[in-house]
Design a protein around this motif. Structure first.
Motif, PDB file in Angstrom:
ATOM      1  N   GLN A  51       0.836  -1.201   0.000  1.00 43.25           N
ATOM      2  CA  GLN A  51       0.000   0.000   0.000  1.00 43.25           C
ATOM      3  C   GLN A  51       0.866   1.244   0.000  1.00 43.25           C
ATOM      4  O   GLN A  51       1.965   1.245   0.569  1.00 43.25           O
ATOM      5  CB  GLN A  51      -0.910  -0.011   1.224  1.00 43.25           C
ATOM      6  N   CYS A  52       0.347   2.279  -0.616  1.00 45.56           N
ATOM      7  CA  CYS A  52       1.057   3.556  -0.633  1.00 45.56           C
ATOM      8  C   CYS A  52       1.194   4.072   0.793  1.00 45.56           C
ATOM      9  O   CYS A  52       0.339   3.836   1.649  1.00 45.56           O
ATOM     10  CB  CYS A  52       0.320   4.577  -1.498  1.00 45.56           C
ATOM     11  N   GLY A  53       2.293   4.760   1.035  1.00 43.75           N
ATOM     12  CA  GLY A  53       2.570   5.296   2.358  1.00 43.75           C
ATOM     13  C   GLY A  53       3.404   4.343   3.192  1.00 43.75           C
ATOM     14  O   GLY A  53       3.602   4.564   4.383  1.00 43.75           O
ATOM     15  N   THR A  54       3.903   3.249   2.589  1.00 41.42           N
ATOM     16  CA  THR A  54       4.757   2.283   3.290  1.00 41.42           C
ATOM     17  C   THR A  54       6.029   2.079   2.468  1.00 41.42           C
ATOM     18  O   THR A  54       6.097   2.430   1.282  1.00 41.42           O
ATOM     19  CB  THR A  54       4.055   0.928   3.443  1.00 41.42           C
ATOM     20  N   ARG A  55       7.045   1.514   3.134  1.00 41.09           N
ATOM     21  CA  ARG A  55       8.289   1.258   2.407  1.00 41.09           C
ATOM     22  C   ARG A  55       8.064   0.228   1.295  1.00 41.09           C
ATOM     23  O   ARG A  55       8.616   0.341   0.219  1.00 41.09           O
ATOM     24  CB  ARG A  55       9.371   0.768   3.366  1.00 41.09           C
ATOM     25  N   LYS A  91       7.368  -1.097  -4.469  1.00 37.37           N
ATOM     26  CA  LYS A  91       6.452  -1.475  -5.545  1.00 37.37           C
ATOM     27  C   LYS A  91       6.510  -0.456  -6.672  1.00 37.37           C
ATOM     28  O   LYS A  91       6.523  -0.811  -7.849  1.00 37.37           O
ATOM     29  CB  LYS A  91       5.023  -1.611  -5.007  1.00 37.37           C
ATOM     30  N   HIS A  92       6.578   0.819  -6.323  1.00 36.80           N
ATOM     31  CA  HIS A  92       6.722   1.863  -7.344  1.00 36.80           C
ATOM     32  C   HIS A  92       7.995   1.626  -8.160  1.00 36.80           C
ATOM     33  O   HIS A  92       7.985   1.735  -9.385  1.00 36.80           O
ATOM     34  CB  HIS A  92       6.791   3.260  -6.712  1.00 36.80           C
ATOM     35  N   CYS A 140       4.968   8.293  -5.226  1.00 37.30           N
ATOM     36  CA  CYS A 140       4.112   9.295  -4.586  1.00 37.30           C
ATOM     37  C   CYS A 140       4.790   9.830  -3.322  1.00 37.30           C
ATOM     38  O   CYS A 140       5.712   9.212  -2.780  1.00 37.30           O
ATOM     39  CB  CYS A 140       2.743   8.706  -4.275  1.00 37.30           C
ATOM     40  N   GLY A 141       4.331  10.962  -2.841  1.00 38.84           N
ATOM     41  CA  GLY A 141       4.891  11.616  -1.650  1.00 38.84           C
ATOM     42  C   GLY A 141       4.852  10.742  -0.408  1.00 38.84           C
ATOM     43  O   GLY A 141       5.858  10.612   0.312  1.00 38.84           O
ATOM     44  N   PRO A 142       3.689  10.094  -0.082  1.00 41.76           N
ATOM     45  CA  PRO A 142       3.641   9.262   1.135  1.00 41.76           C
ATOM     46  C   PRO A 142       4.635   8.094   1.094  1.00 41.76           C
ATOM     47  O   PRO A 142       5.249   7.759   2.116  1.00 41.76           O
ATOM     48  CB  PRO A 142       2.206   8.759   1.165  1.00 41.76           C
ATOM     49  N   CYS A 143       4.820   7.482  -0.071  1.00 40.80           N
ATOM     50  CA  CYS A 143       5.768   6.354  -0.175  1.00 40.80           C
ATOM     51  C   CYS A 143       7.202   6.853  -0.017  1.00 40.80           C
ATOM     52  O   CYS A 143       8.024   6.218   0.641  1.00 40.80           O
ATOM     53  CB  CYS A 143       5.604   5.637  -1.513  1.00 40.80           C
ATOM     54  N   ARG A 144       7.495   8.020  -0.632  1.00 37.20           N
ATOM     55  CA  ARG A 144       8.833   8.593  -0.515  1.00 37.20           C
ATOM     56  C   ARG A 144       9.135   8.905   0.955  1.00 37.20           C
ATOM     57  O   ARG A 144      10.223   8.608   1.447  1.00 37.20           O
ATOM     58  CB  ARG A 144       8.929   9.854  -1.375  1.00 37.20           C
ATOM     59  N   GLN A 145       8.160   9.453   1.674  1.00 34.96           N
ATOM     60  CA  GLN A 145       8.346   9.789   3.090  1.00 34.96           C
ATOM     61  C   GLN A 145       8.522   8.524   3.930  1.00 34.96           C
ATOM     62  O   GLN A 145       9.370   8.475   4.818  1.00 34.96           O
ATOM     63  CB  GLN A 145       7.155  10.602   3.625  1.00 34.96           C
ATOM     64  N   ASP A 201      14.723   4.513   6.265  1.00 35.32           N
ATOM     65  CA  ASP A 201      16.182   4.662   6.156  1.00 35.32           C
ATOM     66  C   ASP A 201      16.762   5.305   7.411  1.00 35.32           C
ATOM     67  O   ASP A 201      17.789   4.862   7.938  1.00 35.32           O
ATOM     68  CB  ASP A 201      16.551   5.505   4.926  1.00 35.32           C
ATOM     69  N   ASN A 202      16.108   6.353   7.898  1.00 39.75           N
ATOM     70  CA  ASN A 202      16.591   7.019   9.115  1.00 39.75           C
ATOM     71  C   ASN A 202      16.530   6.075  10.314  1.00 39.75           C
ATOM     72  O   ASN A 202      17.440   6.029  11.134  1.00 39.75           O
ATOM     73  CB  ASN A 202      15.776   8.287   9.389  1.00 39.75           C
ATOM     74  N   ARG A 203      15.453   5.301  10.410  1.00 44.12           N
ATOM     75  CA  ARG A 203      15.311   4.338  11.507  1.00 44.12           C
ATOM     76  C   ARG A 203      16.406   3.271  11.415  1.00 44.12           C
ATOM     77  O   ARG A 203      16.966   2.850  12.429  1.00 44.12           O
ATOM     78  CB  ARG A 203      13.920   3.702  11.427  1.00 44.12           C
ATOM     79  N   LEU A 204      16.732   2.852  10.215  1.00 43.62           N
ATOM     80  CA  LEU A 204      17.784   1.858  10.009  1.00 43.62           C
ATOM     81  C   LEU A 204      19.124   2.388  10.498  1.00 43.62           C
ATOM     82  O   LEU A 204      19.886   1.675  11.161  1.00 43.62           O
ATOM     83  CB  LEU A 204      17.861   1.469   8.527  1.00 43.62           C
ATOM     84  N   ARG A 205      19.416   3.655  10.204  1.00 40.46           N
ATOM     85  CA  ARG A 205      20.675   4.239  10.640  1.00 40.46           C
ATOM     86  C   ARG A 205      20.744   4.369  12.180  1.00 40.46           C
ATOM     87  O   ARG A 205      21.792   4.166  12.775  1.00 40.46           O
ATOM     88  CB  ARG A 205      20.858   5.605   9.993  1.00 40.46           C
TER      89      ARG A 205
END
Length: 141
Positions: free
Chosen positions: A99-103, A108-109, A117-122, A128-132
């Motif tokens: 679903q859009c808004g998830t990693r 999938k994109h 889309c913006g929600p997926c990019r965010q 990525d930040n959480r991984l770091r």
């Protein structure tokens, strides 16, 4: 489980010297043929051969079969058992579409080569930040 060995008392070889069925030395072939002649008159030769195959007997004449014949039949028996055995498979869990808004939506994109889309990019940036920070991309529950 103790196997039923009642058939042994009806065998043609009951009471005979067991060495007759275990060939050795220079005259081994003649000894095997002599043992097979005894087995040819036996009313329980089939049970004897089956028992030898199931228990893995490696030496001697059993059920009128030489060591070589027993090995061949055992291979056929075990390969047939492997092909007829079916292992139940675990039920396949139906996956929900990303679903859009998830990693996974972001991925999938990328896979489908569609505009991200913006929600997926965010969601991807947050992961990525959480991984770091934590060493895992999964959010804590």
């Amino acid at each position: 489980m103790i196997p039923n060995l009642d058939w042994m008392q009806h065998a043609a070889c009951a009471g005979m010297d067991a060495r007759v069925f275990f060939a050795t030395g220079n005259h081994a072939r003649a000894q095997v043929h002599a043992a097979q002649r005894v087995c040819a008159t036996c009313p329980v030769a089939a049970q004897c051969a089956d028992w030898a195959i199931q228990t893995g007997e490696r030496w001697g004449v059993w059920g009128g079969m030489s060591q070589h014949q027993l090995r061949q039949r055992r291979r056929r028996f075990t390969s047939r058992a492997k092909t007829t055995m079916t292992v139940p498979k675990a039920p396949v869990k139906k996956r929900e579409p990303a679903q859009c808004g998830t990693r996974s939506g972001y991925q999938k994109h990328l896979r489908e080569k569609t505009e991200i889309c913006g929600p997926c990019r965010q969601a991807n940036t947050d992961a990525d930040n959480r991984l770091r920070r934590t060493g895992t991309a999964t959010a804590a529950a």
